[in-house]
Design an enzyme around this catalytic site. Structure first.
Site, short mmCIF file in Angstrom:
data_model
loop_
_atom_site.label_atom_id
_atom_site.label_comp_id
_atom_site.label_asym_id
_atom_site.label_seq_id
_atom_site.Cartn_x
_atom_site.Cartn_y
_atom_site.Cartn_z
N GLU A 3 -40.19 37.16 72.45
CA GLU A 3 -41.19 37.77 73.34
C GLU A 3 -40.62 37.93 74.74
OE1 GLU A 3 -45.52 36.33 72.96
OE2 GLU A 3 -44.31 35.09 71.61
N TYR A 4 -39.90 36.88 75.18
CA TYR A 4 -39.27 36.93 76.50
C TYR A 4 -38.34 38.15 76.58
CZ TYR A 4 -36.53 35.46 80.55
OH TYR A 4 -35.91 35.41 81.77
N GLU B 53 -28.06 8.81 92.64
CA GLU B 53 -28.12 9.90 91.67
C GLU B 53 -26.75 10.17 91.08
OE1 GLU B 53 -28.46 13.66 94.49
OE2 GLU B 53 -29.89 12.10 95.02
N LYS C 172 -23.28 11.80 90.23
CA LYS C 172 -22.43 12.77 90.93
C LYS C 172 -21.92 13.74 89.88
CE LYS C 172 -18.68 13.16 94.27
NZ LYS C 172 -17.98 14.29 93.69
N ASP D 257 -20.01 16.71 88.09
CA ASP D 257 -18.65 17.21 88.23
C ASP D 257 -18.65 18.71 87.96
OD1 ASP D 257 -16.00 17.25 88.63
OD2 ASP D 257 -15.45 16.29 86.74
N GLU E 12 -25.24 21.72 92.33
CA GLU E 12 -23.98 21.74 91.61
C GLU E 12 -24.13 22.57 90.35
OE1 GLU E 12 -21.64 20.00 93.22
OE2 GLU E 12 -20.10 19.44 91.77
N TYR F 285 -29.46 19.02 94.65
CA TYR F 285 -29.45 17.65 95.14
C TYR F 285 -29.68 17.52 96.64
CZ TYR F 285 -24.58 19.02 96.01
OH TYR F 285 -23.46 19.68 96.41
N LYS G 53 -27.46 7.41 98.53
CA LYS G 53 -27.85 8.05 99.79
C LYS G 53 -28.93 7.23 100.49
CE LYS G 53 -27.05 12.59 97.77
NZ LYS G 53 -27.59 13.86 97.32
N LYS H 192 -17.33 6.09 92.71
CA LYS H 192 -16.64 6.83 91.65
C LYS H 192 -16.45 5.96 90.41
CE LYS H 192 -14.43 10.24 92.43
NZ LYS H 192 -14.32 11.64 92.83
N CYS I 184 -0.19 19.24 52.60
CA CYS I 184 -1.26 18.39 53.13
C CYS I 184 -0.89 16.92 52.97
CB CYS I 184 -2.57 18.68 52.40
SG CYS I 184 -3.87 17.51 52.83
N CYS J 170 -3.64 15.36 50.24
CA CYS J 170 -3.74 15.76 48.83
C CYS J 170 -2.52 16.54 48.35
CB CYS J 170 -5.00 16.58 48.61
SG CYS J 170 -4.88 18.23 49.33
N CYS K 252 -5.20 22.94 55.29
CA CYS K 252 -5.01 22.57 53.89
C CYS K 252 -5.93 23.46 53.06
CB CYS K 252 -5.37 21.10 53.70
SG CYS K 252 -5.77 20.64 52.01
N CYS L 38 -9.96 18.54 48.81
CA CYS L 38 -9.09 17.53 49.42
C CYS L 38 -9.98 16.37 49.90
CB CYS L 38 -8.34 18.15 50.58
SG CYS L 38 -7.49 16.96 51.63
S1 IVH Z 1 -24.69 15.17 98.20
C1 IVH Z 1 -22.89 16.06 102.54
N1 IVH Z 1 -25.24 14.74 95.73
O1 IVH Z 1 -19.87 16.13 95.52
C2 IVH Z 1 -22.51 15.87 101.15
N2 IVH Z 1 -23.19 15.83 96.23
O2 IVH Z 1 -17.72 15.17 97.42
C3 IVH Z 1 -23.73 15.99 100.35
N3 IVH Z 1 -21.87 16.43 94.28
O3 IVH Z 1 -19.40 19.00 97.42
C4 IVH Z 1 -23.39 15.98 98.95
N4 IVH Z 1 -23.28 15.67 92.78
O4 IVH Z 1 -20.45 19.29 95.17
C5 IVH Z 1 -24.35 15.24 96.59
N5 IVH Z 1 -25.89 14.31 93.55
C6 IVH Z 1 -25.00 14.82 94.42
C7 IVH Z 1 -23.81 15.43 93.99
C8 IVH Z 1 -22.91 15.91 94.94
C9 IVH Z 1 -22.13 16.28 92.97
C10 IVH Z 1 -20.65 17.05 94.82
C11 IVH Z 1 -20.92 18.15 95.80
C12 IVH Z 1 -20.10 17.87 97.01
C13 IVH Z 1 -19.16 16.83 96.51
C14 IVH Z 1 -18.85 15.91 97.67
#
Ligand code: IVH
Length: 670
Positions: free
Chosen positions: A35-36, A114, A116, A118, A177, A229, A293, A317, A411, A414, A429, A434
């Protein structure tokens, strides 16, 4: 022009904005994908016919805009800083002491912690509730303007969501992010390999590459997601704490990470870090630490920033996920589809807190490309995924004693012949009977996303296949307690439990059933797409490649793989045998769609209003699972009055402990 046209366009835009929000932010869709799509097609047609009615916040931009020549650069009105890193508890305690010193405060500081993420940092600017620009972080001061690309991310609101009590700020700069989830990353790479394109090294590179496309139609096809964030400049909205900011963002329709721990002490934050580092491998996306934070915004302002990073936050980290070790030997494993994978045996080494003694070398070409030899000292890493891999050889450590490795010509399990098809890098294989293939297929069939048979684990399956007690999926449903009891290390109680788990798995949703078949290129996501589109197994079994390709989300490689699978009589027989043996496929129950999908609960004590059975049923209806005892796999312990030993165990393992009220909130996706 017919005056009803602008009205209809506006109606469609409103509806699509609302459905996007319900789907991506609330995870509670009101209409089907089909539908969307119909609404979207109608809007695109009207906008094509009446280009003068186009608008920069139209949901039709989710599919991409005309390609650019190059990206413009834009300055961030407030710099996007980095975060200071902490690597151990004392770094965090020092951070806390420094903050107290700077603020001249004796008491506890309130933090919000929270994950972090990647991925790739972006900033989005909203004026009067409309998304105006989006940019990358760049060097922190200015970044690239990637507005059209960001608009293709479905969970990004193009207009701020406005419930009655919300007033829309005149200016809102939000930061978040962008990332690609682990499973989606795997499928994306599989698709690329199938099309002879180079694979992305990791989900972050894939996300960055996707955001940097000049043609946003390409970005639109990438499975990008985002969590927000923080904010930059804000006008027309008064906020007092970070947690309040996140809540306000959520109300405006921004997706917020569900694992945020608000308003905690520094000690609790350290505890949360431990929990998170144990759980990180279970999360569907990569995280590389936890950000702590200071919650109060007035404290944040008083603390300020250095030229590189704010003084009010620190990234704790996770332990390095790369280490060096030595390859003792290389052997070859045969997978579910017969693929021969070379595997390195390593001198055991701790990587990110887990001992690693094997690593995949992927295939012969990878071994050549990385010039890997037996005896080499190598860098190994656990990518977001569980299977560790060899990143590179440390050639300076070579002694001359290293031995070259050759792939076998038959293989190793087998002895059947192996082939390498033109388009593929892997050897395969050819013998579908097998034992190695049979074992892997059955392991996949019984796994969590498929039939999810508790107790039918890898070791047991190996034993059953080796003893000729299991050849096909259908044989699983013919196992008896007597057969199991006679196996090594199997008590009568375990045998009974396994038989019960097998019985319980007989009823299965269509998407899980399709996934369980182990068709090449059909992962959990594609299985869900197929189940939703086709609604019945019989339709899937006789669909032509063209019919399959007509389904949104199914490409030519996947379509051919599915049709090819069902063209083989053997495979049709396997399916028919199962149905004849009493497997019941539930047509529309899509477990993955539930708000609690993938979550494992344990119940203890007396709940306030629900009986245990009611709670169990409700959790299962929402897609979650209830098990009897607390383990590392448990996501939540629901504790009522007089909870007992499970509570203690949950505390030891850092499992989230919730009450009935919280359970009910989770069930409505709150
Ligand atoms: S706060 C002023 N919260 O980490 C910096 N950053 O090394 C405020 N990142 O460039 C960042 N998760 O891309 C914040 N929950 C999170 C995050 C986060 C990933 C990344 C962000 C930033 C890098 C800083």
């Amino acid at each position: 022009m017919d005056l009803s046209i602008p009205k209809r366009i506006e109606e469609l835009r409103e509806a699509l904005h609302r459905h996007n929000y319900r789907y991506y932010v609330l995870d509670d869709p009101e209409i089907s994908d089909a539908e969307y799509d119909r609404l979207m097609l109608e809007l695109i047609k009207l906008e094509t016919d009446y280009p003068e009615l186009s608008s920069p916040d139209s949901p039709s931009l989710r599919v991409g805009a005309p390609p650019l020549e190059k990206f413009e650069t834009v300055e961030h009105s407030l710099p996007m800083l980095s975060l200071e890193n902490g690597f151990n508890d004392s770094d965090i305690m020092e951070f806390d002491r420094r903050i107290k010193r700077n603020l001249n405060i004796d008491g506890e500081i309130v933090y919000t912690a929270e994950p972090k993420l990647d991925g790739v940092a972006v900033e989005l600017v909203y004026e009067s509730g409309r998304l105006i620009t989006a940019s990358t972080r760049g060097d922190g001061f200015s970044g690239e303007l990637i507005t059209s690309n960001v608009k293709t991310i479905r969970s990004v609101p193009l207009r701020l969501h406005n419930e009655k009590e919300n007033t829309i700020p005149s200016l809102l700069e939000v930061r978040g992010e962008v990332f690609i989830a682990k499973e989606a990353f795997k499928s994306l790479n599989n698709e690329r390999l199938a099309e002879n394109l180079p694979a992305f090294a990791n989900p972050r590179n894939a996300a960055a590459g996707s955001l940097r496309q000049l043609d946003s139609k390409i970005t639109a096809k990438r499975p990008l997601e985002i969590f927000f964030y923080g904010v930059g400049r804000v006008a027309g909205l008064v906020l007092e704490s970070h947690w309040e900011t996140l809540n306000a963002l959520q109300k405006f329709g921004f997706r917020i990470n569900p694992h945020i721990r608000p308003k905690i002490t520094v000690e609790k934050a350290i505890e949360c870090y431990r929990e998170l580092s144990e759980k990180r491998h279970l999360l569907p996306y990569d995280i590389d630490g936890m950000v702590i934070k200071v919650d109060s915004l007035s404290f944040q302002r008083r603390l300020g920033a250095t030229s590189r990073s704010p003084r009010w936050a620190i990234a704790y980290k996770f332990k390095a996920i790369q280490e060096t070790t030595r390859i003792v030997n290389i052997d070859v494993q045969v997978g579910r589809t017969g693929t021969l994978t070379p595997v390195a045996h390593l001198v055991p080494v701790k990587v990110g807190g887990v001992t690693v003694s094997r690593a995949t070398l992927h295939n012969e070409d990878e071994i050549k490309r990385k010039d890997i030899k037996i005896g080499d000292t190598v860098l190994v890493q656990r990518a977001g995924d569980v299977i560790p891999e060899v990143v590179k050889v440390i050639t300076s450590k070579r002694t001359g004693e290293e031995k070259t490795f050759e792939m076998p010509t038959s293989c190793p399990v087998c002895n059947a012949s192996v082939v390498r098809s033109e388009k593929e890098v892997a050897l395969r294989c050819v013998n579908t009977a097998c034992p190695a293939q049979v074992k892997e297929r059955i392991k996949h069939f019984a796994s969590k996303g498929a039939f999810d048979i508790d107790g039918l684990g890898d070791k047991l399956i190996d034993q059953l296949v080796d003893k000729d007690l299991l050849f096909s999926y259908a044989d699983i449903f013919r196992l008896t307690k007597e057969t199991l009891k006679n196996l090594e290390r199997m008590g009568s109680k375990s045998a009974t439990n396994i038989i019960r788990a097998i019985e319980d798995s007989r009823k299965i949703s269509l998407n899980r059933f399709i996934y369980a078949l182990g068709i090449r290129h059909v992962g959990e996501h594609v299985a869900g797409v197929l189940a939703n589109a086709l609604k019945g197994l019989d339709k899937l079994m006789c669909a032509t490649p063209d019919e399959l390709e007509a389904i949104e989300g199914v490409g030519p490689v996947v379509a051919e793989s599915i049709a090819g699978f069902f063209r083989q009589n053997e495979n049709r027989k396997i399916v028919n045998d199962m149905i004849a043996g009493g497997i019941q496929i539930l047509r529309d129950v899509d477990q993955k769609a539930g708000v609690l999908a993938g979550k494992v609960f344990v119940l203890t004590g007396t709940l306030e209003t629900l009986t245990r059975d009611d709670a169990k049923n409700a959790i299962e209806r929402a897609g979650g699972k209830v098990t009897g005892s607390v383990s590392r796999n448990t996501d939540y312990l629901v504790a009522g009055a007089s909870p007992g030993s499970k509570l203690k165990r949950a505390e030891e393992l850092g499992v989230a402990i919730i009450d009935e009220k919280t359970l009910k909130r989770l069930m409505i996706g709150d």
